[in-house]
Design a protein around this motif. Structure first.
Motif, PDB file in Angstrom:
ATOM      1  N   MET A 128       0.827  -1.205   0.000  1.00 40.86           N
ATOM      2  CA  MET A 128       0.000   0.000   0.000  1.00 40.86           C
ATOM      3  C   MET A 128       0.860   1.254   0.000  1.00 40.86           C
ATOM      4  O   MET A 128       1.853   1.340   0.723  1.00 40.86           O
ATOM      5  CB  MET A 128      -0.937   0.019   1.212  1.00 40.86           C
ATOM      6  N   VAL A 129       0.466   2.207  -0.834  1.00 36.24           N
ATOM      7  CA  VAL A 129       1.088   3.521  -0.864  1.00 36.24           C
ATOM      8  C   VAL A 129       0.028   4.520  -0.420  1.00 36.24           C
ATOM      9  O   VAL A 129      -1.045   4.607  -1.026  1.00 36.24           O
ATOM     10  CB  VAL A 129       1.594   3.884  -2.276  1.00 36.24           C
ATOM     11  N   PHE A 130       0.327   5.279   0.643  1.00 37.24           N
ATOM     12  CA  PHE A 130      -0.682   6.137   1.253  1.00 37.24           C
ATOM     13  C   PHE A 130      -0.594   7.574   0.743  1.00 37.24           C
ATOM     14  O   PHE A 130       0.240   7.928  -0.093  1.00 37.24           O
ATOM     15  CB  PHE A 130      -0.558   6.082   2.776  1.00 37.24           C
ATOM     16  N   ALA A 186      -3.036   8.276  -3.241  1.00 37.35           N
ATOM     17  CA  ALA A 186      -1.594   8.542  -3.240  1.00 37.35           C
ATOM     18  C   ALA A 186      -1.193   9.762  -4.054  1.00 37.35           C
ATOM     19  O   ALA A 186      -0.063  10.238  -3.937  1.00 37.35           O
ATOM     20  CB  ALA A 186      -0.841   7.309  -3.756  1.00 37.35           C
ATOM     21  N   THR A 187      -2.087  10.273  -4.892  1.00 44.82           N
ATOM     22  CA  THR A 187      -1.746  11.450  -5.694  1.00 44.82           C
ATOM     23  C   THR A 187      -2.463  12.711  -5.217  1.00 44.82           C
ATOM     24  O   THR A 187      -2.273  13.787  -5.787  1.00 44.82           O
ATOM     25  CB  THR A 187      -2.105  11.228  -7.183  1.00 44.82           C
ATOM     26  N   SER A 188      -3.275  12.609  -4.175  1.00 42.72           N
ATOM     27  CA  SER A 188      -4.167  13.719  -3.816  1.00 42.72           C
ATOM     28  C   SER A 188      -3.422  14.936  -3.268  1.00 42.72           C
ATOM     29  O   SER A 188      -3.931  16.054  -3.321  1.00 42.72           O
ATOM     30  CB  SER A 188      -5.211  13.263  -2.802  1.00 42.72           C
ATOM     31  N   MET A 189      -2.207  14.754  -2.734  1.00 47.28           N
ATOM     32  CA  MET A 189      -1.450  15.879  -2.190  1.00 47.28           C
ATOM     33  C   MET A 189      -0.404  16.410  -3.165  1.00 47.28           C
ATOM     34  O   MET A 189       0.396  17.277  -2.817  1.00 47.28           O
ATOM     35  CB  MET A 189      -0.765  15.465  -0.876  1.00 47.28           C
ATOM     36  N   GLY A 199       3.282  -6.388 -15.191  1.00 42.68           N
ATOM     37  CA  GLY A 199       2.109  -7.171 -14.815  1.00 42.68           C
ATOM     38  C   GLY A 199       1.646  -6.988 -13.385  1.00 42.68           C
ATOM     39  O   GLY A 199       0.904  -7.829 -12.865  1.00 42.68           O
ATOM     40  N   VAL A 200       2.064  -5.889 -12.748  1.00 40.15           N
ATOM     41  CA  VAL A 200       1.634  -5.640 -11.366  1.00 40.15           C
ATOM     42  C   VAL A 200       0.162  -5.239 -11.374  1.00 40.15           C
ATOM     43  O   VAL A 200      -0.253  -4.373 -12.147  1.00 40.15           O
ATOM     44  CB  VAL A 200       2.478  -4.521 -10.719  1.00 40.15           C
ATOM     45  N   THR A 201      -0.631  -5.874 -10.533  1.00 37.42           N
ATOM     46  CA  THR A 201      -2.035  -5.496 -10.380  1.00 37.42           C
ATOM     47  C   THR A 201      -2.100  -4.202  -9.582  1.00 37.42           C
ATOM     48  O   THR A 201      -1.500  -4.095  -8.511  1.00 37.42           O
ATOM     49  CB  THR A 201      -2.814  -6.609  -9.649  1.00 37.42           C
ATOM     50  N   VAL A 202      -2.824  -3.206 -10.089  1.00 37.84           N
ATOM     51  CA  VAL A 202      -2.907  -1.892  -9.450  1.00 37.84           C
ATOM     52  C   VAL A 202      -4.357  -1.617  -9.053  1.00 37.84           C
ATOM     53  O   VAL A 202      -5.271  -1.765  -9.871  1.00 37.84           O
ATOM     54  CB  VAL A 202      -2.415  -0.775 -10.389  1.00 37.84           C
ATOM     55  N   ILE A 203      -4.540  -1.220  -7.798  1.00 39.25           N
ATOM     56  CA  ILE A 203      -5.849  -0.766  -7.318  1.00 39.25           C
ATOM     57  C   ILE A 203      -5.678   0.673  -6.868  1.00 39.25           C
ATOM     58  O   ILE A 203      -4.918   0.960  -5.946  1.00 39.25           O
ATOM     59  CB  ILE A 203      -6.363  -1.637  -6.157  1.00 39.25           C
ATOM     60  N   SER A 204      -6.369   1.578  -7.528  1.00 39.17           N
ATOM     61  CA  SER A 204      -6.266   3.001  -7.222  1.00 39.17           C
ATOM     62  C   SER A 204      -7.525   3.452  -6.493  1.00 39.17           C
ATOM     63  O   SER A 204      -8.628   3.363  -7.039  1.00 39.17           O
ATOM     64  CB  SER A 204      -6.083   3.808  -8.508  1.00 39.17           C
ATOM     65  N   ILE A 205      -7.350   3.910  -5.257  1.00 45.41           N
ATOM     66  CA  ILE A 205      -8.450   4.461  -4.468  1.00 45.41           C
ATOM     67  C   ILE A 205      -8.394   5.974  -4.637  1.00 45.41           C
ATOM     68  O   ILE A 205      -7.412   6.613  -4.246  1.00 45.41           O
ATOM     69  CB  ILE A 205      -8.298   4.100  -2.969  1.00 45.41           C
ATOM     70  N   THR A 206      -9.408   6.569  -5.254  1.00 44.71           N
ATOM     71  CA  THR A 206      -9.284   7.983  -5.602  1.00 44.71           C
ATOM     72  C   THR A 206     -10.639   8.646  -5.773  1.00 44.71           C
ATOM     73  O   THR A 206     -11.643   7.969  -6.058  1.00 44.71           O
ATOM     74  CB  THR A 206      -8.467   8.139  -6.910  1.00 44.71           C
ATOM     75  N   HIS A 207     -10.669   9.962  -5.587  1.00 46.51           N
ATOM     76  CA  HIS A 207     -11.839  10.753  -5.997  1.00 46.51           C
ATOM     77  C   HIS A 207     -11.498  11.579  -7.232  1.00 46.51           C
ATOM     78  O   HIS A 207     -12.323  12.351  -7.707  1.00 46.51           O
ATOM     79  CB  HIS A 207     -12.292  11.671  -4.842  1.00 46.51           C
ATOM     80  N   ASP A 208     -10.273  11.405  -7.751  1.00 44.83           N
ATOM     81  CA  ASP A 208      -9.808  12.165  -8.909  1.00 44.83           C
ATOM     82  C   ASP A 208     -10.136  11.379 -10.185  1.00 44.83           C
ATOM     83  O   ASP A 208      -9.452  10.405 -10.517  1.00 44.83           O
ATOM     84  CB  ASP A 208      -8.299  12.397  -8.799  1.00 44.83           C
ATOM     85  N   LEU A 209     -11.168  11.826 -10.893  1.00 41.71           N
ATOM     86  CA  LEU A 209     -11.586  11.094 -12.080  1.00 41.71           C
ATOM     87  C   LEU A 209     -10.645  11.282 -13.253  1.00 41.71           C
ATOM     88  O   LEU A 209     -10.647  10.493 -14.193  1.00 41.71           O
ATOM     89  CB  LEU A 209     -13.015  11.498 -12.465  1.00 41.71           C
ATOM     90  N   GLU A 210      -9.804  12.333 -13.211  1.00 40.44           N
ATOM     91  CA  GLU A 210      -8.763  12.486 -14.233  1.00 40.44           C
ATOM     92  C   GLU A 210      -7.794  11.309 -14.164  1.00 40.44           C
ATOM     93  O   GLU A 210      -7.240  10.891 -15.182  1.00 40.44           O
ATOM     94  CB  GLU A 210      -7.992  13.796 -14.022  1.00 40.44           C
ATOM     95  N   GLU A 211      -7.584  10.787 -12.968  1.00 38.99           N
ATOM     96  CA  GLU A 211      -6.719   9.623 -12.778  1.00 38.99           C
ATOM     97  C   GLU A 211      -7.436   8.340 -13.161  1.00 38.99           C
ATOM     98  O   GLU A 211      -6.859   7.437 -13.772  1.00 38.99           O
ATOM     99  CB  GLU A 211      -6.281   9.573 -11.314  1.00 38.99           C
ATOM    100  N   ALA A 212      -8.720   8.251 -12.831  1.00 37.67           N
ATOM    101  CA  ALA A 212      -9.471   7.009 -13.030  1.00 37.67           C
ATOM    102  C   ALA A 212      -9.651   6.635 -14.496  1.00 37.67           C
ATOM    103  O   ALA A 212      -9.809   5.459 -14.826  1.00 37.67           O
ATOM    104  CB  ALA A 212     -10.832   7.110 -12.348  1.00 37.67           C
ATOM    105  N   ILE A 213      -9.626   7.629 -15.391  1.00 36.52           N
ATOM    106  CA  ILE A 213      -9.861   7.308 -16.800  1.00 36.52           C
ATOM    107  C   ILE A 213      -8.762   6.435 -17.391  1.00 36.52           C
ATOM    108  O   ILE A 213      -8.950   5.826 -18.442  1.00 36.52           O
ATOM    109  CB  ILE A 213     -10.040   8.582 -17.661  1.00 36.52           C
ATOM    110  N   ILE A 257       3.305   9.918 -11.083  1.00 35.71           N
ATOM    111  CA  ILE A 257       2.848   8.689 -10.435  1.00 35.71           C
ATOM    112  C   ILE A 257       1.977   7.867 -11.376  1.00 35.71           C
ATOM    113  O   ILE A 257       2.113   6.636 -11.459  1.00 35.71           O
ATOM    114  CB  ILE A 257       2.089   9.014  -9.131  1.00 35.71           C
ATOM    115  N   ILE A 258       1.078   8.527 -12.107  1.00 39.01           N
ATOM    116  CA  ILE A 258       0.217   7.805 -13.043  1.00 39.01           C
ATOM    117  C   ILE A 258       1.061   7.084 -14.087  1.00 39.01           C
ATOM    118  O   ILE A 258       0.829   5.900 -14.389  1.00 39.01           O
ATOM    119  CB  ILE A 258      -0.783   8.772 -13.715  1.00 39.01           C
ATOM    120  N   HIS A 259       2.076   7.763 -14.636  1.00 35.28           N
ATOM    121  CA  HIS A 259       2.919   7.131 -15.657  1.00 35.28           C
ATOM    122  C   HIS A 259       3.766   6.011 -15.056  1.00 35.28           C
ATOM    123  O   HIS A 259       3.974   4.969 -15.697  1.00 35.28           O
ATOM    124  CB  HIS A 259       3.807   8.183 -16.333  1.00 35.28           C
TER     125      HIS A 259
END
Length: 281
Positions: free
Chosen positions: A87-89, A169-172, A193-207, A181-183
């Motif tokens: 986990m990366v906080f 992890a990108t909110s600050m 092949g690392v599985t990534v789970i992004s917890i975010t409210h930033d939809l620019e990241e989610a796309i 970080i996204i790249h």
């Protein structure tokens, strides 16, 4: 072709205190091996609590969480699960313990008893994967926000997890740090092949993800590919999420009478569609 499920969540309920409302209310979901999954929602939607349930930092009151078929409620399995799920906080400054970048990345491996010869190899590889090998002797506090998070990710990579969870992890970070970080995570996901789970409210990241889950009040409201989720934006707006710039611009142009499709997610796609329209005039 069927994909292997690396995480399975079955009818999960969690609350922080007896008598409280459920923070996680009957959630069932899965994560495929090798995918990038974004879990989105406003503050208080339960997304960060769900993230902590996925690696056993929090245990379900009812239901189950399986990571590579290991149950987080099984005391004998919990440390193996936490090894597999890094986990990366949110705040990178809270994650540093070493006086140099190199010391910090080595810290987790030392705690896990990785032999020194193996540790040196992993350390160099991890810093190369996040493009921070030139900063190995730097003091962490002298780095930019994006660089600090890349070092935090390197510390996780060195432990060779199957899954990395980014918990806001990108909110600050500023836009440049966020893009770094996204790249970085996109490269880890696609090349290694690392599985990534992004917890975010930033939809620019989610796309950028393969699949999105939308959470509200501890429940999953919708899920699908980014193109599916952003075709109908009313649900996202109703739960208080800010739409990506390209989506908002596309909608405004449609209101002005431009015959645009609902497909464009990225700026380049919208520009291409507008250029095609112009060429027909």
């Amino acid at each position: 072709m069927a994909m292997d499920k690396i995480i399975e969540v079955n009818d999960l309920f969690f609350r922080y205190n007896d008598g409280d409302q459920w923070t996680i209310n009957g959630v069932s979901m899965f994560v495929n091996q090798g995918e990038w999954l974004s879990i989105i929602g406003h503050n208080g939607s339960g997304k960060s609590t769900l993230a902590k349930c996925l690696n056993g930092l929090l245990l379900p009151e009812k239901g189950s969480v399986l990571v590579n078929r290991l149950d987080t409620s099984d005391e004998e399995s919990i440390w193996e699960i936490r090894r597999q799920v890094g986990m990366v906080f949110q705040n990178p400054d809270n994650q540093f313990v070493g006086t140099t970048v190199r010391d910090d990345v080595a810290f987790g491996m030392e705690n896990h008893g990785v032999p020194r010869e193996e540790m040196l190899i992993r350390l160099d590889n991890a810093l190369k994967q996040v493009k921070m090998e030139g900063f190995a002797q730097q003091e962490p506090h002298r780095l930019s926000g994006g660089q600090k998070q890349r070092v935090a990710i390197a510390g996780i990579i060195a432990l060779k997890p199957s899954i990395i969870i980014l918990d806001e992890a990108t909110s600050m970070l500023d836009p440049e740090g966020r893009n770094e970080i996204i790249h970085t995570m996109r490269d880890l996901n696609k090349e290694y092949g690392v599985t990534v789970i992004s917890i975010t409210h930033d939809l620019e990241e989610a796309i950028y993800s393969d699949r999105i889950l939308v959470m509200n009040h501890g429940e999953i409201l919708d899920q699908g590919s980014p193109r599916d989720i952003f075709k109908t934006t009313k649900l996202l707006e109703d739960v208080g999420l800010d739409l990506p710039f390209t989506i908002k611009l596309r909608q405004q142009l449609q209101k002005q009478g431009f015959p645009l499709s609902d497909n464009a997610l990225f700026q380049e796609e919208l520009v291409e569609e507008l250029w095609t329209l112009r060429s027909k005039i």
